[in-house]
Enzyme design. Structure first.
Site, PDB file in Angstrom:
ATOM      1  N   LYS A  73       1.088  -1.476  -0.074  1.00 21.77           N
ATOM      2  CA  LYS A  73      -0.048   0.089   0.164  1.00 21.77           C
ATOM      3  C   LYS A  73       0.867   1.519   0.158  1.00 21.77           C
ATOM      4  O   LYS A  73       0.536   1.922  -0.622  1.00 21.77           O
ATOM      5  CB  LYS A  73      -0.858  -0.463   1.557  1.00 21.77           C
ATOM      6  CG  LYS A  73      -1.955   0.645   1.420  1.00 21.77           C
ATOM      7  CD  LYS A  73      -3.127   0.995   2.429  1.00 21.77           C
ATOM      8  CE  LYS A  73      -2.411   0.941   3.766  1.00 21.77           C
ATOM      9  NZ  LYS A  73      -1.670  -0.459   4.126  1.00 21.77           N
ATOM     10  N   THR A  75       3.925   1.745  -0.889  1.00 25.37           N
ATOM     11  CA  THR A  75       4.850   1.499  -1.751  1.00 25.37           C
ATOM     12  C   THR A  75       4.080   1.918  -3.387  1.00 25.37           C
ATOM     13  O   THR A  75       4.151   3.506  -4.438  1.00 25.37           O
ATOM     14  CB  THR A  75       4.931   0.078  -2.149  1.00 25.37           C
ATOM     15  OG1 THR A  75       5.936  -0.238  -1.306  1.00 25.37           O
ATOM     16  CG2 THR A  75       6.298   0.295  -3.540  1.00 25.37           C
ATOM     17  N   ARG A  96       1.476   8.908   6.768  1.00 29.18           N
ATOM     18  CA  ARG A  96       1.564   8.563   8.225  1.00 29.18           C
ATOM     19  C   ARG A  96       3.410   8.491   8.989  1.00 29.18           C
ATOM     20  O   ARG A  96       3.966   7.297   7.502  1.00 29.18           O
ATOM     21  CB  ARG A  96       1.101   7.063   8.939  1.00 29.18           C
ATOM     22  CG  ARG A  96      -0.115   7.048   9.436  1.00 29.18           C
ATOM     23  CD  ARG A  96      -1.099   6.530   9.787  1.00 29.18           C
ATOM     24  NE  ARG A  96      -0.500   5.411   8.875  1.00 29.18           N
ATOM     25  CZ  ARG A  96      -0.719   3.651   9.282  1.00 29.18           C
ATOM     26  NH1 ARG A  96      -0.499   3.791  10.327  1.00 29.18           N
ATOM     27  NH2 ARG A  96      -0.609   2.607   8.650  1.00 29.18           N
ATOM     28  N   LYS A 107       7.376  -5.928  10.440  1.00 25.84           N
ATOM     29  CA  LYS A 107       7.137  -5.165   8.868  1.00 25.84           C
ATOM     30  C   LYS A 107       8.556  -4.702   8.965  1.00 25.84           C
ATOM     31  O   LYS A 107       8.800  -4.362   7.820  1.00 25.84           O
ATOM     32  CB  LYS A 107       6.493  -3.912   9.262  1.00 25.84           C
ATOM     33  CG  LYS A 107       4.671  -4.903   9.011  1.00 25.84           C
ATOM     34  CD  LYS A 107       3.875  -3.504   9.352  1.00 25.84           C
ATOM     35  CE  LYS A 107       3.556  -2.557   7.551  1.00 25.84           C
ATOM     36  NZ  LYS A 107       3.200  -1.638   8.101  1.00 25.84           N
ATOM     37  N   ALA A 275      -3.546   1.914  12.527  1.00 27.27           N
ATOM     38  CA  ALA A 275      -5.053   1.444  12.091  1.00 27.27           C
ATOM     39  C   ALA A 275      -6.271   0.235  12.780  1.00 27.27           C
ATOM     40  O   ALA A 275      -7.337   0.673  13.027  1.00 27.27           O
ATOM     41  CB  ALA A 275      -4.933   1.231  10.788  1.00 27.27           C
ATOM     42  N   PHE A 303      -3.715  -0.375   7.121  1.00 24.20           N
ATOM     43  CA  PHE A 303      -4.567  -1.795   6.655  1.00 24.20           C
ATOM     44  C   PHE A 303      -5.409  -1.868   6.052  1.00 24.20           C
ATOM     45  O   PHE A 303      -5.434  -0.955   5.275  1.00 24.20           O
ATOM     46  CB  PHE A 303      -5.002  -2.589   8.217  1.00 24.20           C
ATOM     47  CG  PHE A 303      -3.991  -2.399   9.408  1.00 24.20           C
ATOM     48  CD1 PHE A 303      -2.501  -3.688   8.267  1.00 24.20           C
ATOM     49  CD2 PHE A 303      -3.257  -2.330  10.640  1.00 24.20           C
ATOM     50  CE1 PHE A 303      -1.403  -3.484  10.087  1.00 24.20           C
ATOM     51  CE2 PHE A 303      -2.728  -2.385  11.330  1.00 24.20           C
ATOM     52  CZ  PHE A 303      -1.254  -2.841  11.195  1.00 24.20           C
ATOM     53  N   PHE A 384       2.771  -8.985  -9.302  1.00 26.10           N
ATOM     54  CA  PHE A 384       4.529  -9.922  -8.992  1.00 26.10           C
ATOM     55  C   PHE A 384       4.495 -10.725 -10.333  1.00 26.10           C
ATOM     56  O   PHE A 384       4.313 -10.520 -10.813  1.00 26.10           O
ATOM     57  CB  PHE A 384       4.132 -10.708  -7.761  1.00 26.10           C
ATOM     58  CG  PHE A 384       3.589 -10.058  -6.666  1.00 26.10           C
ATOM     59  CD1 PHE A 384       5.086 -10.638  -5.765  1.00 26.10           C
ATOM     60  CD2 PHE A 384       3.508  -8.959  -6.530  1.00 26.10           C
ATOM     61  CE1 PHE A 384       5.062  -9.880  -4.689  1.00 26.10           C
ATOM     62  CE2 PHE A 384       3.650  -8.466  -4.786  1.00 26.10           C
ATOM     63  CZ  PHE A 384       4.442  -8.978  -3.927  1.00 26.10           C
ATOM     64  N   TRP A 412       6.970  -0.590  -7.756  1.00 26.36           N
ATOM     65  CA  TRP A 412       7.574  -1.293  -7.007  1.00 26.36           C
ATOM     66  C   TRP A 412       9.501  -1.553  -7.614  1.00 26.36           C
ATOM     67  O   TRP A 412      10.589  -0.979  -7.431  1.00 26.36           O
ATOM     68  CB  TRP A 412       8.078  -2.474  -6.228  1.00 26.36           C
ATOM     69  CG  TRP A 412       9.141  -3.224  -5.538  1.00 26.36           C
ATOM     70  CD1 TRP A 412       9.165  -2.983  -4.009  1.00 26.36           C
ATOM     71  CD2 TRP A 412       9.468  -4.414  -5.714  1.00 26.36           C
ATOM     72  NE1 TRP A 412       9.824  -4.310  -3.367  1.00 26.36           N
ATOM     73  CE2 TRP A 412      10.477  -4.652  -4.519  1.00 26.36           C
ATOM     74  CE3 TRP A 412      10.722  -4.655  -7.147  1.00 26.36           C
ATOM     75  CZ2 TRP A 412      12.015  -5.527  -4.335  1.00 26.36           C
ATOM     76  CZ3 TRP A 412      11.518  -5.002  -6.451  1.00 26.36           C
ATOM     77  CH2 TRP A 412      12.245  -5.378  -5.725  1.00 26.36           C
TER      78      TRP A 412
END
Length: 558
Positions: A73, A75, A96, A107, A275, A303, A384, A412
C-alpha cells in the site's frame, strides 16, 4: 542484474537538498526549519495566504485485508504520486510516520519499497524528527502528574482503581501490557495496577493528528479523560492543569515533516496512529497543507479498507471537513489466493480456483467504498512476476462487473513510470463529482453506530457487548459522549474480530469487550476480540537483521 534491497536502493539515490524541495512547493524560507539537509519541519502558521489557496484533489490509497503475502500500500501510494508528476500533475504525498515497534518487529521499515520510496528512509524509519518521542513524553508527563496528584492528597478524589490513562513506550513489548507500580513504600507513590500502550496507540497521537493548530491542540488535550472519581465522575487533563505543559512538549511535533520520494516528489510524513487500534491516518495539518500546495494530495490509511479507510472517512474527514475525490484499493494476486485458501508456499503457482474464492474480499472492500461512502474507486494490482495473464484477467472481469476499473501497478520495479496507467485512471476519477457520505449519522446512539459499522462494513450479523462494555456504554452516554464517532480496535487480518476468518466471512458477530472515550481525539474506542494496545515482538524480530557499520551506514531495514 543483481538484486538490490530497499535500503540499498534508497542509499544509492541522490537526494535534493530540502531547501529545493520546499522551494518547488513555493514555501518561503522563513517557514522551513531544516533537520539535516534532507528533512525539515514546516511552520504552517507563517505560510502566506495559505488559507486562500484552492484545494487540490484528495486521493486515498487503501487495500484489501492484509495477509503475510503482502499488498504494498505505501509503495503504491508513493509510486502513484511519482506517476502523477510524470503525467504533468503537481502531486504531494501525505503519509504516516513509522513506529519503532513494527520497524524492529515484523514489518521492518515502512517507507515504501523498491523504486517507490520516501527518503531518507533510515531517518524516517528510526527517530526521524522526534515527533513520536515528544508524544511519548507528553503522554508520560500526564501519567506522572496523575500519580503525583494522588500522592499529595488527591483533592480531585480520583479512584486509583478507575484510572484509565496508561503509560506508553514506542516499542513492541508484551511484558509491559499489565504492570503493578508504586511499590517500595509511601515515598514511592501509591501501589496500583497500571500498564503501557505503544506510543502510536496513545490518545496523544490521535489528538495531535486531528488538531488544526496549537490552540485546538491545547483545548483537545484539556478534554482528555484520565479516569474517574469515587462517585464515577470523569477527571480530565484540564482538571490536573496538564494541558499547557503537554502542548509545550508537542509544539514542534505539531509541525508537518517535509521529505521527498526517490523521484523528488515532495512528501509530508506526519503522525502515526495505528489503524487496528487508533484511526490510522496521518495528521489533518499535513493533509490540508498538501491540498493547498499541490493539485493532488495522495494519502493512505492503514491496513485494509475496513479499518484505515473507514476511519479516514468516518473520523478524519468528518472532523476535518475533508471530501475525498477518489480511492485506490491495492491488491495482489498472491494475497487474494491466500484469502482463497492457498498455502503460503503455493502462492507463486497459477491457481484460479483459490483466486476466485479469495476475490470476495477485494469485492467487499470495493462495494463498501462505492456504495457506503459513495466515492469512485480504481483497483491497483501490485504486480508480481509470477502473476499470470489468466489470473489478472479474472480480477479485472470481476471488478468490471461492479463498474470499477483495474490498473496494473509496477512502481516497486519501475518507480513512477510503472504507475502511469494508475495515475491516468485516478485523474479521470477525480474529474467526476461524488456524493461522499458516512457509514452512520454521528447523532445515533453508540450501539447504533457500532451496528452500522459492523453490518454495513464488516457484514456481521450483530454486535455483542460483553464484560464491562454494557455498563461503559450507559455511562458514556450519560456523561454526554454518545454523539462522538466510533473508532473500532480490531484485528487487521479479517473483516471479523477473529484473525482466522479470511476472505469475506458471513454469519458472525462482533464482540466488544471495552468502550473507552478518547475525548481529546474526539471519538469512542471500541475494543473488539482479543486486540492488544501494545504488540509483542515476533519469534524472530526484524531487529536481529538491523546493523550499523563504523561509518554510520545502516543495513537490514527493508
Amino acid at each position: 542484474m543483481s538484486f538490490k534491497s530497499d535500503i540499498e536502493i534508497a542509499q544509492s539515490t541522490k537526494m535534493l537538498n530540502i531547501w529545493e524541495v520546499a522551494e518547488s512547493l513555493g514555501i518561503e524560507r522563513g517557514c522551513v526549519e531544516p533537520y539535516t539537509n534532507y528533512k525539515a519541519k514546516i511552520d504552517c502558521v507563517n505560510l502566506k495566504d495559505i488559507d486562500r489557496r484552492p484545494d487540490g484533489k484528495l486521493v486515498l490509497v487503501t487495500a484489501i485485508t492484509p495477509t503475510p503475502a503482502g499488498e504494498g500500500k505505501t509503495t503504491t501510494t508513493v509510486g502513484l504520486a511519482d506517476a502523477l508528476r510524470k503525467i504533468g500533475k503537481k502531486s504531494i504525498v501525505a503519509l504516516r510516520e513509522p513506529s519503532l515497534g513494527p520497524v524492529f518487529g515484523v514489518k521492518g521499515g515502512a517507507a515504501g519499497g523498491g523504486y517507490a520510496q520516501v527518503v531518507p528512509m533510515e531517518d524516517i524509519n528510526l527517530h526521524f524528527t522526534g515527533d513520536i518521542h515528544a508524544i511519548g513524553a507528553a503522554n508520560n508527563l500526564l501519567a506522572a502528574m496523575i500519580d503525583n496528584h494522588i500522592h499529595f492528597g488527591n483533592s480531585l478524589n480520583i479512584d486509583v482503581r478507575r484510572i484509565t490513562w496508561r503509560r506508553c513506550v514506542d516499542m513492541n513489548d508484551r511484558q509491559l501490557r499489565f504492570v503493578v507500580d508504586g511499590l517500595g513504600g509511601r515515598a514511592n507513590g501509591t501501589p496500583r495496577e497500571d500498564g503501557y500502550d505503544i506510543t502510536v496507540a496513545s490518545e496523544i497521537m490521535a489528538t495531535l493528528c486531528l488538531s488544526s493548530g496549537i490552540s485546538d491542540l491545547k483545548e483537545r488535550l484539556s478534554r482528555i479523560v484520565i479516569g474517574y472519581t469515587f462517585d464515577e465522575k470523569p477527571v480530565t487533563a484540564g482538571d490536573l492543569k496538564a494541558q499547557g505543559a503537554m502542548a509545550a512538549l508537542l509544539k514542534d511535533a505539531l509541525k508537518p515533516n517535509l521529505v521527498q520520494t526517490l523521484e523528488h516528489t515532495p512528501a509530508f510524513i506526519h503522525g502515526g496512529p495505528f489503524a487496528n487500534i487508533a484511526h490510522g491516518c496521518n495528521s489533518v495539518v499535513a493533509t490540508k497543507l498538501a491540498l493547498k500546495l499541490g493539485e493532488y494530495a495522495v494519502t493512505e490509511a492503514g491496513f485494509g479498507a475496513d479499518l484505515g479507510a473507514e476511519k479516514f472517512f468516518d473520523i478524519k474527514c468528518r472532523i476535518a471537513g475533508l471530501k475525498p475525490n477518489a480511492v485506490v484499493i491495492v491488491a495482489t494476486v498472491r494475497a487474494l489466493k491466500h484469502h482463497g485458501g492457498a498455502a503460503k508456499g503455493e502462492l507463486n503457482e497459477e491457481n484460479l480456483e483459490a483466486l476466485e474464492k479469495g476475490l470476495p474480499n477485494l469485492l467487499q472492500h470495493v462495494e463498501n467504498v462505492t456504495n457506503v461512502f459513495k466515492v469512485p474507486v480504481v483497483v491497483a494490482i501490485n504486480r508480481f512476476p509470477a502473476d499470470t495473464e489468466a489470473e489478472l484477467k479474472l480480477i479485472e472481469d470481476k471488478c468490471k462487473e461492479l463498474g470499477v476499473n483495474v490498473a496494473l501497478s509496477e512502481v516497486w520495479a519501475k518507480g513512477g513510470e510503472g504507475g502511469i496507467e494508475l495515475a491516468k485512471e485516478v485523474v479521470r476519477l477525480c474529474g467526476r463529482e461524488n456524493d461522499f457520505d458516512f457509514t452512520y449519522d454521528v447523532n445515533l446512539s453508540i450501539k447504533e453506530k457500532l451496528d452500522a459499522i459492523a453490518k454495513r462494513i464488516y457484514r456481521a450479523d450483530d454486535v455483542v457487548l460483553v464484560d464491562q462494555a454494557p455498563k461503559q456504554l450507559k455511562q458514556l452516554e450519560a456523561l454526554g459522549y454518545g454523539n462522538l464517532p466510533i473508532c473500532v480496535a480490531k484485528t487487521q487480518y479479517s473483516f471479523s474480530d477473529d484473525p482466522k476468518l479470511l476472505g469475506a466471512p458471513r454469519n458472525f458477530k462482533i464482540t466488544v469487550r471495552n468502550l473507552k472515550v478518547s475525548a481529546g481525539a474526539g471519538f469512542i474506542v471500541a475494543l473488539t476480540g482479543e486486540i492488544m494496545t501494545i504488540p509483542g515482538l515476533p519469534k524472530v524480530p526484524a531487529a536481529e537483521k538491523i546493523d550499523v557499520d563504523e561509518n554510520g551506514r545502516i543495513s537490514g531495514l527493508f
